[in-house]
Design an enzyme around this catalytic site. Structure first.
Site, PDB file in Angstrom:
ATOM      1  CB  THR A 168     -66.606  88.298   4.503  1.00 11.47           C
ATOM      2  OG1 THR A 168     -65.513  87.438   4.866  1.00 11.47           O
ATOM      3  CG2 THR A 168     -66.289  88.980   3.170  1.00 11.47           C
TER       4      THR A 168
ATOM      5  CG  ASP B 236     -19.681  89.006  51.846  1.00 12.48           C
ATOM      6  OD1 ASP B 236     -18.914  89.913  52.214  1.00 12.48           O
ATOM      7  OD2 ASP B 236     -20.823  88.844  52.310  1.00 12.48           O
TER       8      ASP B 236
ATOM      9  CE  LYS C 281     -17.381  89.895  58.310  1.00 13.75           C
ATOM     10  NZ  LYS C 281     -18.363  90.240  57.275  1.00 13.75           N
TER      11      LYS C 281
ATOM     12  N   GLY D 117     -23.330  87.053  49.105  1.00 17.39           N
ATOM     13  CA  GLY D 117     -23.882  85.804  48.615  1.00 17.39           C
ATOM     14  C   GLY D 117     -25.234  85.530  49.239  1.00 17.39           C
TER      15      GLY D 117
ATOM     16  CB  ALA E  36     -27.446  79.264  50.294  1.00 20.36           C
TER      17      ALA E  36
ATOM     18  CG  MET F  55     -22.012  79.642  56.979  1.00 25.20           C
ATOM     19  SD  MET F  55     -22.113  81.247  57.793  1.00 25.20           S
ATOM     20  CE  MET F  55     -23.741  81.146  58.575  1.00 25.20           C
TER      21      MET F  55
END
Length: 461
Positions: A43, A250, A272, A303, A334, A385
């Site tokens: 409608t 790693d 390492k 990583g 990271a 690191m």
């Protein structure tokens, strides 16, 4: 199984929707995608639905519903908020043996509209039988996540060879084996990497020479595993992790991420750390080449991101020289992941207009960097690191003009459940880190943005 899952061809067939609102609009869009000859009876018809029908030359009848609207229909959908009308549409359709769906009323339906993952010609339909539409939607989200976007291109490519394969291989079992070999080869990954031409060439080789060694040649996947949280893996990374025969990983790849690998994959630790290389880089390079030449799918899992202090470029140079094909999958580095989970924006209009990623590895007791440049204001420094050289980093920045009160954050095991965040300044951070017995892996962030950490901290609070 209460319903039979089927795919119905409705191209150029009359399909009726009773209703003119937003729900009717969504159903109309789906029917038009499948090529239906759409008829809408209502409608009142909403502006969006009217425009859709105008754009696709669909018939709209603005009138009260009666059973004559269903004549010659292939299917019917009732999408009104009038329960009496919906029931009448259902009764009329069933009387005429026309499949009918009444939105959100399973008892009135002879078929249910499933949730759909559309990678045409690949289509996945999901249904809970009307028990829980929300659960169905969640399952759809999972499938959307894991089904490659270009699987549609793969299906079309395979379909284009179907008749040729059928003509060449008369036995169904032989054809099935051929397609299994194709899908176990590099064809899929070539298509997913938008290299359709090479994928077609490989299929051609298999058609003319089923013993072609190219189909079983190996490949290396250089994949960034991100900073630790498995939820931060990319979709491509997950897919290749499930394909790999051999994994060289790693030490910074978390146990949770390792658990997502194929259980039968050969896993080799090549990690390492400072002054302790379990496997020398040259040996790693040659292992990648050897496994790939043996026909293996080799995953080099790193990583963070493989191209940010990850020596990924060195490994790829060796692969290129050896003629070994490879793919690269970036990961969340990271700096980005740990900063986000610690609540530290790396740039901010009020604090830092640039960010520098710096290696903090010491060399013969000193960190050989351009300290004068690093000590300038209006920037953020991120040291990778750098834990063993933390005292030297703080000293050099102060000696080169940075304020002793400059905020510094030390993030241990960032993005994981064991994440720890230490915040101090250049003058006290070495002592603070020693007192808290901080252990690697860590990220060091220096800059005014660290002042926001307490305000924006959200993870593990």
């Amino acid at each position: 199984m209460d319903q039979l899952p089927i795919f119905l061809t409705i191209k150029d067939r009359k399909c009726v929707i009773v209703g003119g609102g937003n729900i009717a609009l969504r159903k109309a869009e789906l029917l038009l995608l499948a090529g239906a000859n759409l008829h809408v009876v209502a409608t009142q018809v909403g502006e969006g639905l009217q425009k859709l029908c105008d754009d696709h030359a669909a018939l709209v009848e603005t009138k009260d519903y009666d059973a004559s609207a269903l004549k010659d229909a292939a299917l019917v959908i009732a999408a009104t908020d009038n329960q009496v009308l919906n029931r009448q549409v259902s009764l009329d359709a069933k009387e005429l043996n026309i499949p009918v769906n009444v939105v959100d009323q399973p008892a009135l339906c002879s078929f249910i509209m499933p949730a759909i993952v559309d990678r045409s010609p690949v289509i996945v339909a999901i249904s809970s039988g009307g028990a829980s539409p929300v659960l169905t939607r969640k399952i759809k989200e999972l499938i959307e996540t894991f089904l490659p976007e270009r699987i549609s291109a793969l299906a079309k490519l395979l379909g284009s060879y179907r008749e040729r394969v059928k003509n060449k291989l008369a036995k169904p079992a032989d054809r099935a084996r051929f397609w299994e070999n194709i899908l176990d080869s590099k064809v899929s990954e070539l298509v997913y990497s938008s290299n359709d031409k090479a994928a077609a060439e490989l299929i051609e080789q298999q058609l003319t020479d089923p013993n072609c060694s190219e189909a079983i040649s190996g490949e290396v996947y250089l994949v960034g595993a991100g900073p630790g949280d498995p939820d931060l893996l990319t979709l491509r990374a997950l897919r290749l992790m499930h394909k790999a025969d051999v994994v060289l990983y790693d030490r910074l790849v978390s146990a949770e991420i390792m658990a997502k690998l194929r259980r039968d994959a050969q896993k080799i630790h090549v990690g390492k750390e400072q002054a302790n290389h379990s496997v020398e880089q040259e040996t790693i390079n040659q292992m990648l080449v050897r496994f790939a030449r043996d026909g293996k799918k080799v995953l080099r899992l790193k990583g963070g991101d493989p191209f940010i202090f990850g020596r990924g470029g060195e490994e790829l140079e060796t692969l290129t020289e050896a003629g070994v094909p490879f793919q690269i999958v970036p990961g969340i580095t990271a700096a980005s992941g740990c900063a986000a989970y610690a609540g530290i924006p790396l740039t901010h209009r009020d604090y830092a207009q640039s960010v520098r990623f710096v290696t903090g590895h010491t060399k013969e007791g000193a960190v050989a960097l351009d300290w004068e440049t690093l000590a300038k204001e209006q920037q953020t420094l991120v040291f990778y690191m750098g834990l063993s050289g933390l005292s030297e980093i703080c000293k050099q920045l102060i000696d080169n003009g940075m304020e002793q009160s400059m905020p510094i954050a030390l993030i241990q095991q960032g993005t994981t459940a064991t994440q720890k965040v230490l915040v101090g300044d250049l003058s006290n951070m070495p002592m603070l880190a020693e007192s808290k017995k901080v252990q690697a892996p860590t990220i060091i962030i220096v800059g005014r943005v660290v002042e926001l950490q307490k305000k924006l901290s959200w993870f593990n609070v």
